[in-house]
Design a protein around this motif. Sequence first.
Motif, PDB file in Angstrom:
ATOM      1  N   ILE A   1      -5.715   4.852  -4.498  1.00 35.62           N
ATOM      2  CA  ILE A   1      -5.277   3.738  -3.653  1.00 35.62           C
ATOM      3  C   ILE A   1      -6.288   3.529  -2.540  1.00 35.62           C
ATOM      4  O   ILE A   1      -6.673   4.476  -1.840  1.00 35.62           O
ATOM      5  CB  ILE A   1      -3.895   4.006  -3.040  1.00 35.62           C
ATOM      6  CG1 ILE A   1      -2.873   4.367  -4.122  1.00 35.62           C
ATOM      7  CG2 ILE A   1      -3.429   2.799  -2.221  1.00 35.62           C
ATOM      8  CD1 ILE A   1      -2.675   3.296  -5.152  1.00 35.62           C
ATOM      9  N   SER A   2      -6.733   2.321  -2.356  1.00 36.54           N
ATOM     10  CA  SER A   2      -7.648   2.009  -1.261  1.00 36.54           C
ATOM     11  C   SER A   2      -7.265   0.661  -0.654  1.00 36.54           C
ATOM     12  O   SER A   2      -6.595  -0.150  -1.293  1.00 36.54           O
ATOM     13  CB  SER A   2      -9.103   1.969  -1.751  1.00 36.54           C
ATOM     14  OG  SER A   2      -9.280   0.953  -2.717  1.00 36.54           O
TER      15      SER A   2
ATOM     16  N   ARG B   1      -1.072   2.499  10.260  1.00 39.95           N
ATOM     17  CA  ARG B   1      -1.027   3.842   9.686  1.00 39.95           C
ATOM     18  C   ARG B   1      -1.060   3.741   8.172  1.00 39.95           C
ATOM     19  O   ARG B   1      -1.746   4.514   7.500  1.00 39.95           O
ATOM     20  CB  ARG B   1       0.255   4.560  10.149  1.00 39.95           C
ATOM     21  CG  ARG B   1       0.369   5.980   9.596  1.00 39.95           C
ATOM     22  CD  ARG B   1      -0.665   6.906  10.214  1.00 39.95           C
ATOM     23  NE  ARG B   1      -0.768   8.160   9.477  1.00 39.95           N
ATOM     24  CZ  ARG B   1      -1.838   8.550   8.804  1.00 39.95           C
ATOM     25  NH1 ARG B   1      -2.919   7.773   8.767  1.00 39.95           N
ATOM     26  NH2 ARG B   1      -1.855   9.701   8.178  1.00 39.95           N
ATOM     27  N   ARG B   2      -0.341   2.787   7.616  1.00 39.13           N
ATOM     28  CA  ARG B   2      -0.343   2.607   6.164  1.00 39.13           C
ATOM     29  C   ARG B   2      -1.675   2.069   5.651  1.00 39.13           C
ATOM     30  O   ARG B   2      -2.017   2.279   4.486  1.00 39.13           O
ATOM     31  CB  ARG B   2       0.802   1.677   5.768  1.00 39.13           C
ATOM     32  CG  ARG B   2       2.165   2.330   5.937  1.00 39.13           C
ATOM     33  CD  ARG B   2       3.322   1.431   5.562  1.00 39.13           C
ATOM     34  NE  ARG B   2       4.571   2.180   5.492  1.00 39.13           N
ATOM     35  CZ  ARG B   2       5.717   1.698   5.045  1.00 39.13           C
ATOM     36  NH1 ARG B   2       5.784   0.439   4.620  1.00 39.13           N
ATOM     37  NH2 ARG B   2       6.806   2.459   5.007  1.00 39.13           N
ATOM     38  N   PHE B   3      -2.423   1.397   6.513  1.00 41.40           N
ATOM     39  CA  PHE B   3      -3.766   0.950   6.126  1.00 41.40           C
ATOM     40  C   PHE B   3      -4.781   2.079   6.205  1.00 41.40           C
ATOM     41  O   PHE B   3      -5.914   1.926   5.759  1.00 41.40           O
ATOM     42  CB  PHE B   3      -4.225  -0.200   7.014  1.00 41.40           C
ATOM     43  CG  PHE B   3      -3.516  -1.513   6.753  1.00 41.40           C
ATOM     44  CD1 PHE B   3      -3.001  -1.814   5.504  1.00 41.40           C
ATOM     45  CD2 PHE B   3      -3.369  -2.441   7.773  1.00 41.40           C
ATOM     46  CE1 PHE B   3      -2.347  -3.018   5.265  1.00 41.40           C
ATOM     47  CE2 PHE B   3      -2.736  -3.656   7.537  1.00 41.40           C
ATOM     48  CZ  PHE B   3      -2.218  -3.947   6.293  1.00 41.40           C
TER      49      PHE B   3
ATOM     50  N   ALA C   1       0.834  -1.203   0.000  1.00 39.56           N
ATOM     51  CA  ALA C   1       0.000   0.000   0.000  1.00 39.56           C
ATOM     52  C   ALA C   1       0.868   1.253   0.000  1.00 39.56           C
ATOM     53  O   ALA C   1       0.598   2.221  -0.729  1.00 39.56           O
ATOM     54  CB  ALA C   1      -0.912  -0.004   1.224  1.00 39.56           C
ATOM     55  N   HIS C   2       1.925   1.239   0.821  1.00 40.63           N
ATOM     56  CA  HIS C   2       2.823   2.395   0.897  1.00 40.63           C
ATOM     57  C   HIS C   2       3.535   2.626  -0.424  1.00 40.63           C
ATOM     58  O   HIS C   2       3.642   3.768  -0.904  1.00 40.63           O
ATOM     59  CB  HIS C   2       3.835   2.152   2.020  1.00 40.63           C
ATOM     60  CG  HIS C   2       4.810   3.261   2.217  1.00 40.63           C
ATOM     61  ND1 HIS C   2       4.450   4.501   2.705  1.00 40.63           N
ATOM     62  CD2 HIS C   2       6.151   3.327   1.987  1.00 40.63           C
ATOM     63  CE1 HIS C   2       5.517   5.279   2.769  1.00 40.63           C
ATOM     64  NE2 HIS C   2       6.560   4.601   2.339  1.00 40.63           N
TER      65      HIS C   2
ATOM     66  N   VAL D   1     -10.304  -1.461   9.537  1.00 41.05           N
ATOM     67  CA  VAL D   1      -9.247  -0.517   9.911  1.00 41.05           C
ATOM     68  C   VAL D   1      -9.779   0.386  11.017  1.00 41.05           C
ATOM     69  O   VAL D   1     -10.787   1.069  10.824  1.00 41.05           O
ATOM     70  CB  VAL D   1      -8.804   0.328   8.708  1.00 41.05           C
ATOM     71  CG1 VAL D   1      -7.764   1.363   9.138  1.00 41.05           C
ATOM     72  CG2 VAL D   1      -8.246  -0.552   7.608  1.00 41.05           C
ATOM     73  N   PRO D   2      -9.156   0.395  12.187  1.00 38.56           N
ATOM     74  CA  PRO D   2      -9.615   1.272  13.263  1.00 38.56           C
ATOM     75  C   PRO D   2      -9.564   2.738  12.837  1.00 38.56           C
ATOM     76  O   PRO D   2      -8.696   3.142  12.062  1.00 38.56           O
ATOM     77  CB  PRO D   2      -8.616   0.999  14.395  1.00 38.56           C
ATOM     78  CG  PRO D   2      -8.036  -0.345  14.091  1.00 38.56           C
ATOM     79  CD  PRO D   2      -8.001  -0.433  12.594  1.00 38.56           C
TER      80      PRO D   2
END
Length: 460
Positions: free
Chosen positions: A76-77, A189-191, A60-61, A168-169
């Motif tokens: 990007i998701s 964080r990256r999510f 993702a990053h 994702v919280p």
Amino acid sequence: MMRRFDAIIVGAGQAGPPLAGRLTAAGMTVALIERKLVGGTCVNTGCMPTKTLVASAYAAHLAGRAAEFGVRTGEISIDMPAVAARARKVVMDARTGNETWLEGMAGLTLLRGHARFTGPGTIAVDGEELSAPRIFLNVGGRASVPDMPGVGDVSHLDNTDMVALDTVPEHLVIVGGSYIGLEFAQMYRRFGAAVTVVERSERLIAHEDADVSDAVRAILEDEGVTVRTGANCIAFAAHDGGVAVSVDCSAGEPVVVGSHVLLAVGRRPNTDDLGLDLAGIATDAKGYVIVDDLLQTNVPGIWALGDCNGRGAFTHTAYNDFEIVAANLLDGDDRTLGQRLLGYALYIDPPLGRVGMTETQAEESGRPILVSTRPMTRVGRAIEKGETRGFMKIVADAETQRILGAAILGTGGDEAIHGILDMMNADQPVSALRWAVPIHPTVSELIPTLLLGLEPVAPR
């Protein structure tokens, strides 16, 4: 009726199953008892699922940086259910493979149930009593719940819960700024989650050198992770937004409100319900089984391997416990814990590879030392990959010319550290690695240059 075996192994983590394989291959009858999941922490809730999630977070990053590499992408998701499903598949494939291997092992009886000692050489499993002249404990550990105000009044997560999340919280508050906490911090964080790390010490991973700690903090903060250190009084209370975490830090807001709270403040051994007292097995104040340098307990014929003995907290140290015991019992060898050189890694991105002493530890030893540091911006491979964060450091004994320890915080650091680890294991002088000819372009190619830069540092 008592069932008799040549050996009993309690726990099917990283040491138990390979030990069963060696013992049965030597002609012994073995009972392997597992009350929960074959594979232990690593396979089910530790290394394998977390590093699978780390890989998704890295993807993702990197996708978000695609334009830097001349690659055009769309929006990007994160498909968190798909991310979680991938991790579950990795776990299930590994667990099933282990189970299939054990179930087909000649001479092995795999028992599912809770083992408890009834005496020094006898164990009961769900009402059935077993005996053996050799008993091996490989019962592992679990997340520790700290005695902090209000912790029992709020919902909180541990590492087992985290690897099972498929959402994702909104805001993940992580209590604990060491290895487990930091890996989840960057990952989520990256999510897309807001993430706050709360640490009681004045800096993250406080057992590492200050320069390593500071660099790791900078990497996380650059990605948007909020770090709160010096949290002298951490407390919890229910809140309309989730959980209110009082941090009492020297700077910043006194309360952090998170939708989810992860407790990552250490581990405890699974030894409190095994009836160790009935066997006379000694434990320390934290519940770890006390072992000698051969992994033997104070009771003849009983050994403890892996996380439950407090002599290593990693998959590779648990496996090495098996290697030591098997070599001594079956191969006529003389292997000890004292011969083990500890290496480990922190799997943030970039990873931190570590072996041996820190610079601080070497200075405090009073010996004359040499130190060299080089930034990853000097590494061609890192430049080509666009991943130049971090640095390398090596510490050596000025008199013996032996390497005492090293840290590689940078792309490929978890792999490159092994060149140094191997030289330390072989007890070779700095000059032996200095004249190695590493492949270009690799991270490891800077190591000889790093060694050329060794300079004296005054002891403390």
